[in-house]
Design an enzyme around this catalytic site. Sequence first.
Site, short mmCIF file in Angstrom:
data_model
loop_
_atom_site.label_atom_id
_atom_site.label_comp_id
_atom_site.label_asym_id
_atom_site.label_seq_id
_atom_site.Cartn_x
_atom_site.Cartn_y
_atom_site.Cartn_z
N ALA A 239 77.83 6.22 20.60
CA ALA A 239 77.90 4.85 21.12
C ALA A 239 76.57 4.40 21.68
CB ALA A 239 78.99 4.79 22.19
N GLU A 242 74.75 2.85 18.38
CA GLU A 242 75.38 1.93 17.43
C GLU A 242 75.23 0.46 17.84
OE1 GLU A 242 76.93 0.60 14.16
OE2 GLU A 242 76.91 2.77 14.45
N SER A 244 73.02 -0.90 19.79
CA SER A 244 71.62 -1.31 19.74
C SER A 244 71.14 -1.55 18.31
CB SER A 244 70.74 -0.27 20.42
OG SER A 244 71.05 -0.16 21.79
N CYS A 350 80.81 -1.60 28.54
CA CYS A 350 79.89 -0.66 27.88
C CYS A 350 78.87 -0.09 28.87
CB CYS A 350 79.16 -1.36 26.74
SG CYS A 350 77.95 -0.32 25.90
N GLU A 359 66.41 -2.45 24.82
CA GLU A 359 65.90 -2.17 23.47
C GLU A 359 65.78 -3.46 22.66
OE1 GLU A 359 67.50 2.44 23.02
OE2 GLU A 359 68.73 0.80 22.25
#
Length: 406
Positions: A239, A242, A244, A350, A359
């Site tokens: 996780a 994914e 990002s 999240c 990112e």
Amino acid sequence: MTERPERVVLKTELFADPEALRAALGSDGPIHRVVLPDGMPSWLVTGNEAVKQALSDPALVRGVDAAAPELRPYLGLASDDFVLTRHMLFADPPDHTRLRKLVSQAFTPRRIERLRPRVDEIAHELLDGFAAKGGADLVESLALPLPIAVISELLGVPVEDREYFERYAEILTGANSSSDFEDIVGAGRWFDEYLTELVSRRRVEQGDDMISAMVAAQERDDRLTDLEVRSNSFLLLAAGFETSVNLIANGILALLRHPDQLEDLRSDRSLMSNAVEELLRWDSPVSGITYRFAREDTVLGGAAIAAGEHVALSPPSANHDSSKFPDPARLDLRRRTNGHLSFGHGIHFCIGAPLARLEGEVVFAAVLDRLAGLALAVPVETLTWKETFLVHRLDSLPVTFEPEAS
């Protein structure tokens, strides 16, 4: 309360397209009886407020023990004592509270912000590899390797192992759709064996990484089982990249499809933080959130949910709810985006959201700085997406740009 309508059978590609999904459902209501692409009968929640309610409703739990017996054939590995599902994402309080408290220490906004120089360094190292060529696949060359490198460093995964991690993680992102069940089982076993070895290594050689921190916590007070250490390590690895990957690739594609917004961002970098939020809203990295079960009869969005029934959620539809976001199909980097649900809501919000945001900011800035004249190399209608209703992942993103001088 509404009557129980006939179920609408849904195709995978609808989950990333809010307008097409709304048309297929035949209603603007916030909740619908459906059959998911994997065949599981479900309720699908699409309204922004209803999705928020579902994400915070204590009557809807993640544990598969609450699922009705007729749903068991669709639960796959989630019903087994397996590394893929014994982590905090599939846990309910109090286990979820215990696990998240430990893991969240590595993902505070302040600690993540300290990673910015290293993320920027990785981004420019990757750009160094293709900026002089005048063309590249930005999924393969940038959007995929950067988050994998960052999360691998955060968890202490050696460089030489990352290509295997990427290969098996790709299989798992196709769970419930494009990947064969046997391939998923094999990928899960590989992760379990690999993480068993890596965790054992960290018991002897602890470092400044998240797996070492979990091992140290286990040795201090024994509140983590061996399976929980491995399973949560897997969750953070899979996780942790994914969302990002999809934010970066989908975000660049969205900007290329809206050149006025691209130029606005290029000329005004103060928009970057808000731009990341709008790109997350406009094209959510996550297409569907599954595995929530009513542990008791409850009411959601005006619908009566019976105990044991499955409830799935649609972040893209919630993010395109016109009652929350006027003219939702319009990409506007200056829009007030408070309330998008691409990272979820409530106790399962999240945990990697600060890292994904950072990112995105770093990569979008680096691309704008170094890839002048950036354009799609193929017609947009020829682009393809991974066949899964869980995430919205581009297979590739071929682009051209002005070659950078060596």
